[in-house]
Scaffold this motif. Structure first.
Motif, PDB file in Angstrom:
ATOM      1  N   ARG B 160     -16.558 -14.846  27.211  1.00  0.00           N
ATOM      2  CA  ARG B 160     -15.164 -14.835  26.767  1.00  0.00           C
ATOM      3  C   ARG B 160     -14.583 -13.403  26.849  1.00  0.00           C
ATOM      4  O   ARG B 160     -13.475 -13.209  27.337  1.00  0.00           O
ATOM      5  CB  ARG B 160     -15.096 -15.350  25.336  1.00  0.00           C
ATOM      6  N   LYS B 164     -11.634 -12.191  29.165  1.00  0.00           N
ATOM      7  CA  LYS B 164     -10.458 -11.540  28.610  1.00  0.00           C
ATOM      8  C   LYS B 164     -10.169 -10.239  29.360  1.00  0.00           C
ATOM      9  O   LYS B 164      -9.028  -9.916  29.694  1.00  0.00           O
ATOM     10  CB  LYS B 164     -10.692 -11.257  27.120  1.00  0.00           C
ATOM     11  N   GLU B 167      -8.789 -10.989  32.625  1.00  0.00           N
ATOM     12  CA  GLU B 167      -7.383 -11.380  32.472  1.00  0.00           C
ATOM     13  C   GLU B 167      -6.504 -10.143  32.312  1.00  0.00           C
ATOM     14  O   GLU B 167      -5.441 -10.031  32.927  1.00  0.00           O
ATOM     15  CB  GLU B 167      -7.258 -12.286  31.237  1.00  0.00           C
TER      16      GLU B 167
END
Lengths: 294, 930
Positions: B160, B164, B167
């Protein structure tokens, strides 16, 4: 005395200046892109095709000259010479021998004056044979002598390349997608070499490409005593100047060659192996004269 | 990037360690059997590899680690199958989690974690393989569950975080791209905004330079402003192009073009940039290139000009050669352009960064070289977008060669250069190549001369010595002989005599051209297939090109009514000024609505419409015009004027109802092309060769400074004021000289009688008339005396009038000697008021003299206003034309001709101010109803 000439193909990856010095004429391969068809080396070079492919050019295909092109090429040469010795890229990887032979067959009696020699190598590997033939031709050797010597020499040429990854081999259908992903995943750098006229996987180098390249060079030159030190080719696909200088210094660290020729590969060769691929190509001992003699 | 790699390595190591820990736990709990030994060995080797991988900080052992892990897992699988031991299954699942983590798939990790947990619980609750009542098995089960949850949780968390970060990186990249786009848009907008006022600056300079009544200092300043403005415009254009390419807005307009025209433009531009460099431009072009090609000619020309400019910029002396060849394909041709120079060359290091934006290579060595460093970057992008390729080879210190290959479609495959002569041509060339110091020049010319015969399918033999040439000529059979300038000068008499037997063609330099008898033909350098073919075909190069490039106006259209619409008054003046040589009736409008109102008369033949205007812009105005009722409004040609001439706009304009578009600043050559294309043929009146610019004059009318002029008359300046029309200039000069003595005596008389008012009028007339023939010094003196007269400074008049009269006398004598010496007689047809002016006389006439058309005083005022404007610009031709126009009408029932005859007389006497005054008084008379 029979007046013969030596011809070859642009994929021999010899410097233009050397070819004109040896009086060797070349026939061009074709590179097809989305916008048109270009003559390899003459209209498009390694940098051009690699940049085009990196931009995502959908189509990029290399093709040997057609039988008609070979016919015209040979006929033009026969206007000035009695016989032509044409050294072609390996029949195991290209149609050039097939097309050239077809052209010779079409030429009938005239075709008997054309001798197609399957180099069973590519790039500067076949370049060695071209140099040998051109030197012998100039020295007044007969066509038969030249062909016999080429036959003998063929097995002594070491043609190998290290490629950064298998992406371009995959794009050109040489390897499967799985192999390409595996090479990317595990940072594998395939080392390819010409064996019996076919491009074969010689080994794999892992990790950092610069260090892998250095290992490849050292491995290739490890049997220094068996190598003919007169000449070595560093043939590359758009490598940066700094990398080339590094490779050259590694070569010089391994063996002392009389002449090291650095030359970019043709667009055909480059489009198949991808950017930053390079090879150290040499002859095994007792095969050629120094280029200074040319 | 490096940080990400390091993080990735650490992540992998943590995974191995966790996996190792899980296996150790298994090992500790494993029954004492033969498998334990095997597993111990595997785990030991595995941990060793991991350790190596960690300490080496390299991934070269990665594959080996994977293989070992696979071995351990396989062993576990076998064990789990053979012994039905759930613990091994758990370990396998851990391994799966680890493996899948490599692919960074969060969902897969969770699925496998949950499956592992479910399996443990299943064996506890359902199968009872794990007996939690036994403390050892309970411990294993708890540890396994914790391990599964821990590893899965960690993996998910890690993935995750990674996602992130990815992203965030993506967002950063996007915002960087947005910033880049904004920058490009800003650059494009700025460039556009700067271009518009630049148009005014450059255009107004052009207007000022055309004015006669300015001092040499002002002229020089103005010339410098214009030059700097043009340089700035070219930089702005580069930036605009680059930003368009970068933002992907550059579109290519595929249109038919003739390579000859492009080549001509490129050669002219290159010659203009040579300056005082000792450079030879050698052009070698394949004459079999197709006459009609399809492509974006503007961009191809831009690429060629960029390459040639670059070559000239970096070459101090030697040669810049341009070679254009082709290879035919089923889709058309591959056009190959080679630009080679003998300049400073490029180092291998610099070759790698050559096509990078904003970068000039070898800046230390090239401090004097100007430029933004965008030329090559733009060229490369243009070439790439056209599907072509560019490459460069260079040897440092010796020169460079740029090669461009462009795939182009063909619209007309016939050769663009062809020798039409049906008789066989046997030509010889005599150029002594040894006169060139630079071996590159010798090589380039040698190759060109050796190839040119074959290219044109003629027999052309090159000779380098006069004796060998003469021997060949003596043998007979030659039809043409091409000779160099110095070769001609060394054997002038011989070649002049030879010209009686065969065609002798002199290869001239544009600068320092020599005067030759009419029978000797001339071609100007660069010497290549096109001018040779033109000579052999007995046609001018211009005819061969089918265009009027490189010379001034070659037609007039006195009956054509042109409407120029632009909200910027200065731009209107610029447009009017540029159209003046065509003698057209130019009407201006400052808004779209005014333009529509003017169109109600339906007598406008062509409209130039600015794109950007307040209230109603060009597009809206055009659409409204097209919507108006009547065939006229649907068909009247409207040309868009835009300062934002980038690819794609043409399509937009065509869709909006325009016929074509013309970029601003307006180039005379573009305007010429537009007028030729869109004005009806019936309105275009061709000028004869004699009426055209000095560049195309027959050589027996020398207009260079002659010794006899002794600097008193600057013929070039005079020519400039007559719009480059040699015959018109000679005619004006002749009239000036005819009346000179009479005028001189008149001024002397007025001075003696101290009739200062008339004295001022006379010296004023002398000022303007002298300037119009190029007698600048006399004009300046007359100006000074005029000012003195107006300021009642009689002392200055007393002091300087004698000098003025003396100078006037000298000018008259020098002018007369010049005309006699050069045998240059004006063509009577070119005298003011005759020849083409007769055409102008017909301007606006409707019907015959017996039935003269009636105009009202407003129309008369308009004509007189034109006359005044022309007078202000010393444009005698336009004044004459206005006079003729007025003479062709009646106003309030009375013929205007007798009144305007006086005006014409004044114009012929160069008394422009007096002419304007009389015209004004005529208007006043009519307005007062007299």
């Amino acid at each position: 005395m029979i007046n013969q000439c030596v011809t070859t193909e642009c994929v021999c990856d010899l410097p233009g200046e050397l070819l004109s010095r040896l009086n060797v004429d070349i026939i061009y391969f074709h590179i097809y892109t989305d916008s048109g068809c270009f003559k390899d080396t003459d209209e498009i070079d390694a940098r051009n095709i690699l940049e085009y492919m990196e931009r995502g050019g959908a189509k990029s295909k290399s093709e040997a000259p057609s039988a008609n092109e070979y016919k015209n090429f040979f006929q033009k040469k026969l206007e000035d010479y009695d016989e032509v010795i044409h050294i072609a890229i390996s029949s195991g990887i290209s149609d050039s021998v097939k097309n050239a032979s077809l052209a010779v067959a079409k030429m009938g009696m005239e075709g008997k004056r054309i001798h197609i020699f399957d180099s069973r190598h590519l790039s500067s590997g076949m370049g060695f044979l071209v140099i040998k033939a051109a030197q012998m031709s100039r020295d007044g050797c007969s066509t038969r002598q030249i062909l016999e010597e080429l036959e003998h020499c063929r097995g002594k040429v070491s043609t190998s390349f290290i490629v950064k990854n298998a992406d371009y081999l995959f794009r050109n259908g040489k390897v499967s997608k799985g192999v390409q992903r595996l090479c990317r995943l595990f940072s594998l750098h395939p080392v390819l070499y010409m064996k019996d006229g076919v491009l074969t996987l010689k080994g794999l180098e892992f990790g950092n490409y610069e260090k892998s390249g250095a290992r490849y060079v050292k491995k290739e030159l490890r049997h220094a005593q068996a190598i003919d030190k007169s000449r070595l080719f560093i043939t590359h696909a758009n490598c940066r100047l700094k990398s080339i200088q590094q490779i050259k210094s590694i070569v010089e660290g391994c063996c002392r060659f009389e002449e090291i020729i650095v030359n970019p590969a043709s667009a055909t060769v480059s489009s198949n192996c991808g950017p930053n691929a390079f090879g150290v190509l040499f002859l095994l001992k007792g095969q050629t004269k120094s280029l200074d003699e040319t | 990037m490096k940080t990400t790699q390091t993080q990735d390595l650490h992540f992998r190591i943590i995974l191995w360690l966790l996996y190792l820990l899980a296996n150790l736990m298994l090992l500790l709990t494993m029954p004492q059997d033969e498998h334990r030994l095997f597993c111990s060995g595997c785990l030991l080797a595995f941990s060793g590899i991991v350790t190596l991988a960690v300490f080496n900080r390299h991934v070269s052992l990665k594959l080996l680690s994977y293989i070992f892990m696979a071995c351990v897992m396989a062993n576990n699988v076998i064990d789990s199958v053979l012994h039905q031991n759930i613990h091994y299954v758990i370990i396998v699942l851990f391994g799966c989690c680890t493996l899948f983590s490599i692919f960074k798939d969060e969902l897969l990790v969770l699925v496998h974690g949950a499956a592992s947990l479910a399996l443990v619980l299943y064996h506890i609750a359902v199968t009872g393989y794990i007996d939690i009542s036994v403390p050892r098995e309970l411990r294993i089960a708890v540890l396994s569950c914790l391990g599964i949850v821990g590893i899965s949780g960690y993996l998910c968390g890690h993935i995750r975080v990674q996602k992130k970060k990815e992203e965030e990186l993506k967002q950063l990249a996007e915002s960087a791209m947005d910033a880049e786009r904004s920058k490009s848009d800003f650059l494009a907008n700025m460039s556009h905004e700067i271009r518009t006022p630049m148009n005014a600056i450059v255009g107004m300079c052009e207007m000022i330079l055309r004015e006669g009544d300015i001092s040499s200092t002002v002229r020089e300043y103005c010339f410098n402003i214009q030059n700097s403005g043009r340089s700035l415009l070219s930089i702005i254009n580069d930036i605009l192009d680059f930003s368009k390419i970068e933002s992907g807005k550059m579109e290519f307009i595929e249109d038919e073009f003739n390579p000859a025209s492009t080549l001509n433009d490129v050669i002219n531009m290159s010659l203009a940039r040579l300056g005082d460099k000792k450079l030879e431009i050698v052009v070698n072009v394949d004459p079999d290139l197709p006459k009609g090609l399809l492509g974006d000619e503007i961009r191809i020309r831009q690429i060629l000009i960029n390459l040639m400019t670059n070559a000239i910029k970096y070459t101090r002396q030697g040669v810049v050669s341009l070679k254009i060849t082709q290879t035919r394909h089923d889709y058309g041709i591959n056009l190959t352009i080679r630009v080679k120079d003998s300049g400073i060359g490029i180092t291998p290091e610099n070759l790698e960064k050559l096509f990078t934006s904003f970068q000039q290579v070898d800046t230390k060595k090239n401090r004097s070289v100007e430029g933004t460093g965008l030329g090559l970057a733009i060229s490369k992008r243009l070439i790439t977008q056209m599907g072509g390729f560019i490459s460069v080879s260079s040897e440092y210190g010796k020169g460079s060669e740029f090669k461009v290959v462009l795939p182009l479609k063909v619209s007309d495959p016939s050769p663009f250069i062809m020798v039409k002569s049906k008789k066989p041509i046997f030509a010889a060339s005599y150029v002594d190549l040894s006169k060139f110091q630079d071996k590159n020049v010798v090589e380039a010319y040698g190759q060109l001369i050796s190839e040119i015969g074959n290219q044109l399918h003629i027999s052309l033999t090159a000779y380098q010595t006069f004796d060998r040439l003469k021997a060949r000529i003596d043998r007979g059979g030659l039809t043409h002989c091409f000779i160099g300038r110095s070769e001609y000068l060394s054997q002038k008499e011989y070649f002049e005599k030879l010209a009686e037997q065969m065609d002798v063609i002199l290869i001239q330099d544009r600068i320092n051209a020599v005067h030759v008898p009419l029978r000797i033909k001339c071609v100007y350098k660069p010497f290549y297939a096109l001018p040779i073919a033109a000579i052999l075909n007995n046609e001018s190069i211009i005819e061969n090109l089918g265009e009027a490039k490189g010379r001034s106006v070659n037609f007039t259209a006195p009956e054509a009514r042109i409407l120029v619409v632009d909200d910027n008054v200065i731009n209107l003046q610029v447009a009017e000024g540029l159209m003046r040589p065509y003698h057209m009736q130019v009407i201006t409008a400052e808004s779209g609505s005014e333009a529509i109102r003017l169109l109600h008369s339906k007598d406008i033949h062509l409209i130039f419409m600015d794109h950007m205007m307040p209230e109603m812009d060009g597009v809206e105005t055009t659409q409204k015009i097209r919507q108006m009722e009547g065939e006229y409004y649907h068909s009247v040609p409207i040309i868009a004027l835009t300062a934002n001439a980038v690819g794609g706009v043409k399509k937009m304009f065509l869709e909006s109802g325009f016929q074509d578009f013309m970029p601003k600043p307006i180039e005379l050559s573009t305007l010429d092309k537009m007028l030729k294309t869109w004005l009806p043929d019936s309105l275009q009146k061709k000028m004869t060769a004699m009426e055209e610019s000095p560049a195309e004059q027959p050589p027996d009318i020398p207009l260079e400074e002659d010794d006899c002029l002794k600097g008193l008359i600057d013929t070039k300046l005079g020519l400039f004021y007559t719009g480059g029309n040699t015959q018109a200039y000679l005619s004006i000069l002749s009239s000036y000289l005819d009346k000179g003595t009479e005028k001189l005596e008149k001024i002397r008389g007025l001075w003696a009688q101290q009739e200062w008012k008339n004295y001022v009028i006379e010296v004023h007339a002398l000022k303007s008339s002298s300037l119009s023939i190029g007698a600048k010094q006399l004009s300046e003196l007359a100006k000074e005396l005029e000012a003195a007269g107006k300021g009642e400074n009689y002392r200055t008049i007393e002091e300087k009038t004698e000098a003025l009269l003396e100078l006037y006398d000298k000018v008259i004598n020098a002018g007369k000697t010049y005309l006699e010496h050069t045998n240059a007689k004006p063509d009577p047809g070119q005298a003011p008021g005759s020849g083409q002016h007769n055409d102008i006389a017909a301007w606006g006439t409707e019907g015959t003299q017996d039935a003269l058309a009636e105009i009202d005083t407003a129309q008369l005022a308009q004509i007189i206003e034109c006359l005044k404007e022309a007078g202000d610009a010393f444009d005698s031709e336009a004044m004459e034309a206005a006079c003729e126009e007025a003479s062709a009408y009646r106003c309030r029932g009375r013929e205007l001709k007798p009144y305007f005859d006086k005006v014409r007389q004044c114009i012929e006497d160069f008394e422009y101010e007096e002419a304007c005054r009389i015209a004004a008084s005529i208007l006043q008379q009519w307005e007062e109803g007299q």
